[in-house]
Design a protein around this motif. Structure first.
Motif, short mmCIF file in Angstrom:
data_model
loop_
_atom_site.label_atom_id
_atom_site.label_comp_id
_atom_site.label_asym_id
_atom_site.label_seq_id
_atom_site.Cartn_x
_atom_site.Cartn_y
_atom_site.Cartn_z
N ASP A 1 39.15 28.18 51.10
CA ASP A 1 38.03 29.10 51.31
C ASP A 1 38.01 30.20 50.26
OD1 ASP A 1 40.31 30.39 52.13
OD2 ASP A 1 39.50 31.13 54.03
N GLY A 2 38.63 29.93 49.10
CA GLY A 2 38.72 30.93 48.04
C GLY A 2 37.57 30.85 47.07
N ILE A 3 37.63 31.70 46.07
CA ILE A 3 36.56 31.81 45.09
C ILE A 3 37.20 31.93 43.70
CG2 ILE A 3 36.45 34.33 45.33
CD1 ILE A 3 33.45 34.18 44.93
N LEU A 4 36.59 31.27 42.72
CA LEU A 4 37.11 31.27 41.35
C LEU A 4 36.05 31.84 40.42
CD1 LEU A 4 39.17 28.62 39.53
CD2 LEU A 4 37.00 29.31 38.49
N PHE A 5 36.48 32.66 39.47
CA PHE A 5 35.59 33.23 38.47
C PHE A 5 35.92 32.63 37.11
CE2 PHE A 5 35.62 36.27 41.89
CZ PHE A 5 34.29 36.65 41.99
N ALA A 6 34.89 32.10 36.44
CA ALA A 6 35.06 31.44 35.15
C ALA A 6 34.25 32.17 34.09
CB ALA A 6 34.59 29.99 35.25
N MET B 1 25.77 34.04 42.32
CA MET B 1 26.14 35.45 42.13
C MET B 1 25.77 35.82 40.70
SD MET B 1 29.88 35.76 43.93
CE MET B 1 30.20 35.00 45.53
N PRO B 2 24.55 36.27 40.48
CA PRO B 2 24.09 36.51 39.10
C PRO B 2 25.06 37.35 38.29
CG PRO B 2 22.29 36.79 40.66
CD PRO B 2 23.54 36.60 41.48
N GLY B 3 25.41 36.82 37.13
CA GLY B 3 26.27 37.55 36.21
C GLY B 3 27.75 37.43 36.49
N ALA B 4 28.13 36.87 37.66
CA ALA B 4 29.55 36.81 38.02
C ALA B 4 30.19 35.48 37.67
CB ALA B 4 29.72 37.08 39.51
N PHE B 5 29.39 34.39 37.57
CA PHE B 5 29.89 33.06 37.21
C PHE B 5 31.02 32.63 38.15
CE2 PHE B 5 28.93 35.35 33.11
CZ PHE B 5 27.59 35.05 33.16
N ALA B 6 30.69 32.60 39.44
CA ALA B 6 31.67 32.30 40.49
C ALA B 6 31.49 30.88 41.00
CB ALA B 6 31.50 33.30 41.64
N LEU B 7 32.61 30.29 41.44
CA LEU B 7 32.60 28.92 41.94
C LEU B 7 33.49 28.81 43.17
CD1 LEU B 7 33.26 28.62 38.47
CD2 LEU B 7 32.04 26.52 39.09
N GLN B 8 33.27 27.75 43.93
CA GLN B 8 34.11 27.41 45.06
C GLN B 8 34.45 25.92 44.98
OE1 GLN B 8 31.86 27.76 48.68
NE2 GLN B 8 30.33 26.28 48.05
N LYS B 9 35.42 25.50 45.78
CA LYS B 9 35.73 24.08 45.82
C LYS B 9 34.52 23.31 46.35
CE LYS B 9 40.74 24.43 46.39
NZ LYS B 9 41.91 24.06 47.23
#
Length: 409
Positions: free
Chosen positions: A222-227, A245-253
């Motif tokens: 249930d985590g979040i990754l920023f690339a 998430m505009p500008g954050a470049f976030a991803l999840q599994k």
């Protein structure tokens, strides 16, 4: 063994032969040696570390891509609201000279998150960078944001430098390490948040896939990754889904329900269509007629195209781009957005055509170069992918140098 092969084996970095040979030549000059073959054949562990220091890229600054740190604060506060006793674990890899993990710590402190509620760990290949991070002492070059109020809150001026507060230094655990050589099995699912930004652009396709697999194992379900922006497509091709998430470049599994991240105020967007290169995680909106295109100048039309693309209205976005091209046939950004729209619709060939047109019109278009390199990798053209990555890296370096010069004025 050739210098390039040795350094790629040890670091994972997809260096050019010229870059590797320059590093060897520099070390040999320092050691007063003249036989490159003998140098490589007899290289000792400590000398290998010194050689690696010449090819790593420890460039960063405080609050680089600030939307990501705002998203972290919201995510942590939401998680602690749901589970007040949970220790939220955060990983920054690579962490360069500590700018990223310290920015995380500052953002959390400014958001009122108790220090005891989080654990921040930071890893980098460079021992020199780790030593600098532990000192917490930075030059003006580390502060490139328009708003530097955080520097007044968390740093003490010392001559021409700035020293971060002792409390923040104690909040981050730094260690030297290499993602390529990391065995994540003992720490599977350990981290609620992982930052891995602007590393994969230096890897070849096989190393990229291996690195992403390790990061996926380290990240909680249930985590979040920023690339980094240009790395999002690679993550989406290897088990991740992009989050809006505009500008954050976030991803999840991939396959997970989107984590709850309160976002009452949308952050300011960076330059046009920082839309993800993967389809949105949510179900696609029903088809509707394209939004009417009001007469406007090309810049207004491209801004409209960016908004429509982010909303999933790909037909409307394409219409706005074509309207802009009628007014300004050489608008490179219009072709870039058209490429993003095509990629979101799983039309990779069409996307490549638009991005190549973009680069023809604007040879230093960093984002288009990155996407073209990813397409080349996916198509099995490793040589072309390497060439495009090198071009993108040079553009990125020039952009950073330009920002540094502006800050120095």
């Amino acid at each position: 063994m050739k210098a390039r092969d040795l350094l790629q084996r040890e670091t994972g970095l997809d260096l050019t032969a010229q870059a590797a040979e320059r590093a060897v030549a520099e070390r040999m000059a320092q050691l007063d040696q003249t036989d490159a073959a003998a140098y490589l054949r007899n290289i000792a562990p400590d000398e290998l570390k010194a050689l690696i220091e010449l090819v790593v890229v420890p460039e960063s600054w405080m609050f680089r891509d600030p939307e990501a740190f705002a998203a972290v604060s919201r995510f942590v506060r939401e998680r602690l609201t749901q589970e007040p006793t949970r220790l939220v674990r955060i990983l920054s890899i690579p962490c360069a000279g500590g700018e990223e993990p310290y920015s995380i710590a500052m953002a959390l402190q400014d958001a009122g998150v108790p220090r005891s509620a989080t654990l921040i760990e930071a890893i980098d290949l460079s021992e020199v960078a780790i030593a600098r991070a532990r000192r917490g002492r930075y030059t003006k070059n580390a502060f490139r944001s328009a708003d530097l109020a955080f520097r007044d809150r968390h740093f003490t001026p010392d001559g021409l430098d700035y020293q971060i507060s002792q409390g923040l230094r104690e909040q981050v655990n730094f260690s030297q390490g290499n993602l390529v050589a990391l065995d994540p099995s003992a720490n599977a699912g350990r981290y609620d948040i992982v930052f891995c930004r602007n590393l994969l652009i230096y890897f070849d396709a096989a190393t990229t896939a291996s690195a992403i697999a390790k990061l996926r194992l380290l990240l909680a379900d249930d985590g979040i990754l920023f690339a980094g922006y240009a790395e999002v497509p690679a993550f989406c091709s290897n088990g991740f889904a992009a989050l809006r998430m505009p500008g954050a470049f976030a991803l999840q599994k991939e396959g997970r329900a989107a984590p709850r991240v309160a976002d009452p105020v949308a952050p300011a967007r960076p330059k046009a269509v920082r839309a993800r290169a993967a389809p949105p995680a949510a179900s696609p909106a029903p088809k509707k007629p394209p939004a009417p295109i009001a007469p406007a100048d090309p810049a207004q039309l491209l801004a409209q195209a960016a908004r429509l693309a982010d909303q999933g209205d790909y037909s409307g976005a394409a219409g706005a781009c074509h309207a802009a091209l009628v007014l300004q046939p050489n608008a490179a950004e219009a072709y870039f957005i058209l490429g993003m729209v095509s990629e979101c619709q799983n039309k990779s060939g069409e996307a490549g055509h638009y991005w190549r047109r973009c680069v023809y019109l604007q040879p230093d278009h960093y984002e288009a170069l990155c996407h073209l390199s990813l397409l080349a990798e996916q198509g099995g053209n490793a040589a072309l992918a390497a060439t495009l990555k090198q071009r993108a890296a040079r553009v990125y370096q020039r952009r950073d140098e330009g920002t540094t010069r502006k800050q120095a004025r």
